[in-house]
Design a protein around this motif. Structure first.
Motif, PDB file in Angstrom:
ATOM      1  N   GLY A  33      32.604 -38.784  19.477  1.00  0.00           N
ATOM      2  CA  GLY A  33      31.840 -39.531  20.469  1.00  0.00           C
ATOM      3  C   GLY A  33      31.485 -40.925  19.990  1.00  0.00           C
ATOM      4  N   HIS A  34      31.126 -41.036  18.705  1.00  0.00           N
ATOM      5  CA  HIS A  34      30.779 -42.357  18.157  1.00  0.00           C
ATOM      6  C   HIS A  34      32.002 -43.267  18.161  1.00  0.00           C
ATOM      7  CE1 HIS A  34      28.605 -45.359  15.993  1.00  0.00           C
ATOM      8  NE2 HIS A  34      29.267 -45.198  14.869  1.00  0.00           N
ATOM      9  N   LEU A  35      33.151 -42.722  17.733  1.00  0.00           N
ATOM     10  CA  LEU A  35      34.382 -43.519  17.740  1.00  0.00           C
ATOM     11  C   LEU A  35      34.753 -43.910  19.162  1.00  0.00           C
ATOM     12  CD1 LEU A  35      36.744 -44.847  16.328  1.00  0.00           C
ATOM     13  CD2 LEU A  35      37.889 -42.612  16.253  1.00  0.00           C
ATOM     14  N   SER A  36      34.603 -42.997  20.102  1.00  0.00           N
ATOM     15  CA  SER A  36      34.888 -43.297  21.501  1.00  0.00           C
ATOM     16  C   SER A  36      33.990 -44.421  22.015  1.00  0.00           C
ATOM     17  CB  SER A  36      34.708 -42.040  22.356  1.00  0.00           C
ATOM     18  OG  SER A  36      34.922 -42.341  23.712  1.00  0.00           O
ATOM     19  N   ASN A  37      32.716 -44.366  21.651  1.00  0.00           N
ATOM     20  CA  ASN A  37      31.783 -45.436  22.065  1.00  0.00           C
ATOM     21  C   ASN A  37      32.189 -46.785  21.479  1.00  0.00           C
ATOM     22  OD1 ASN A  37      30.056 -44.045  23.770  1.00  0.00           O
ATOM     23  ND2 ASN A  37      28.758 -43.351  22.089  1.00  0.00           N
ATOM     24  N   ILE A  38      32.644 -46.781  20.248  1.00  0.00           N
ATOM     25  CA  ILE A  38      33.084 -48.035  19.618  1.00  0.00           C
ATOM     26  C   ILE A  38      34.311 -48.579  20.347  1.00  0.00           C
ATOM     27  CG2 ILE A  38      34.130 -49.019  17.532  1.00  0.00           C
ATOM     28  CD1 ILE A  38      32.351 -46.993  15.937  1.00  0.00           C
ATOM     29  N   GLU A  39      35.305 -47.710  20.565  1.00  0.00           N
ATOM     30  CA  GLU A  39      36.562 -48.143  21.162  1.00  0.00           C
ATOM     31  C   GLU A  39      36.434 -48.521  22.637  1.00  0.00           C
ATOM     32  OE1 GLU A  39      39.859 -45.709  18.485  1.00  0.00           O
ATOM     33  OE2 GLU A  39      39.671 -45.273  20.623  1.00  0.00           O
ATOM     34  N   ASN A  40      35.670 -47.750  23.387  1.00  0.00           N
ATOM     35  CA  ASN A  40      35.667 -47.916  24.845  1.00  0.00           C
ATOM     36  C   ASN A  40      34.457 -48.635  25.421  1.00  0.00           C
ATOM     37  OD1 ASN A  40      38.176 -46.493  25.220  1.00  0.00           O
ATOM     38  ND2 ASN A  40      37.052 -44.654  24.678  1.00  0.00           N
ATOM     39  N   HIS A  41      33.363 -48.637  24.704  1.00  0.00           N
ATOM     40  CA  HIS A  41      32.142 -49.216  25.260  1.00  0.00           C
ATOM     41  C   HIS A  41      31.596 -50.374  24.429  1.00  0.00           C
ATOM     42  CE1 HIS A  41      32.314 -45.963  28.075  1.00  0.00           C
ATOM     43  NE2 HIS A  41      32.301 -45.084  27.090  1.00  0.00           N
ATOM     44  N   GLY A  42      32.330 -50.719  23.392  1.00  0.00           N
ATOM     45  CA  GLY A  42      31.974 -51.897  22.619  1.00  0.00           C
ATOM     46  C   GLY A  42      30.761 -51.752  21.740  1.00  0.00           C
ATOM     47  N   SER A  43      30.320 -50.504  21.442  1.00  0.00           N
ATOM     48  CA  SER A  43      29.187 -50.388  20.525  1.00  0.00           C
ATOM     49  C   SER A  43      29.633 -50.866  19.148  1.00  0.00           C
ATOM     50  CB  SER A  43      28.649 -48.954  20.475  1.00  0.00           C
ATOM     51  OG  SER A  43      29.565 -48.082  19.886  1.00  0.00           O
ATOM     52  N   SER A  44      28.746 -51.504  18.443  1.00  0.00           N
ATOM     53  CA  SER A  44      29.092 -52.122  17.159  1.00  0.00           C
ATOM     54  C   SER A  44      29.014 -51.108  16.024  1.00  0.00           C
ATOM     55  CB  SER A  44      28.144 -53.286  16.858  1.00  0.00           C
ATOM     56  OG  SER A  44      28.298 -54.288  17.817  1.00  0.00           O
ATOM     57  N   PRO A  45      30.110 -50.933  15.305  1.00  0.00           N
ATOM     58  CA  PRO A  45      30.081 -50.018  14.167  1.00  0.00           C
ATOM     59  C   PRO A  45      29.360 -50.657  12.981  1.00  0.00           C
ATOM     60  CG  PRO A  45      32.235 -51.028  14.345  1.00  0.00           C
ATOM     61  CD  PRO A  45      31.430 -51.496  15.523  1.00  0.00           C
TER      62      PRO A  45
END
Length: 110
Positions: A33-45
């Protein structure tokens, strides 16, 4: 990295390695889910997540954040990666370089 967002760039790198989102998340030890948020929703890792992704993708961190290491000789880059994987610290390398520099100085003075 062109005009892609960081997340889009990570997704591009993942796909270029033919990895599913599940595979990369598992290898990087982060949640899918965290990786998906980074890839698709632009959350900053975080820096730690970027390092984990680079390790899982087997690429330098610079390729993820968009700096091209092409200015560096690939052999030097490989040597530094090998040294790091062997547990040699930056401080140990700096000490070695200082010692070698000192030896060259003595040779020139002598």
């Amino acid at each position: 990295m062109t005009n892609r967002t960081l997340g889009q760039h990570i997704k591009h790198l993942r796909l270029s390695k033919k990895l599913s989102i599940t595979d990369l998340a598992s290898s990087a030890r982060i949640s899918k889910g965290h990786l998906s948020n980074i890839e698709n929703h632009g959350s900053s890792p975080s820096v730690q997540v970027i390092k984990k992704l680079a390790l899982a993708l087997e690429i330098p961190v610079e390729l993820i954040i968009g700096h091209s290491p092409s200015q560096l000789d690939p052999e030097w880059t490989d040597l530094m990666i090998q040294a790091k994987n062997m547990g040699i610290s930056k401080e140990e390398i700096q000490t070695f370089l200082a010692y070698e520099s000192w030896k060259l100085f003595l040779k020139k003075e002598g």
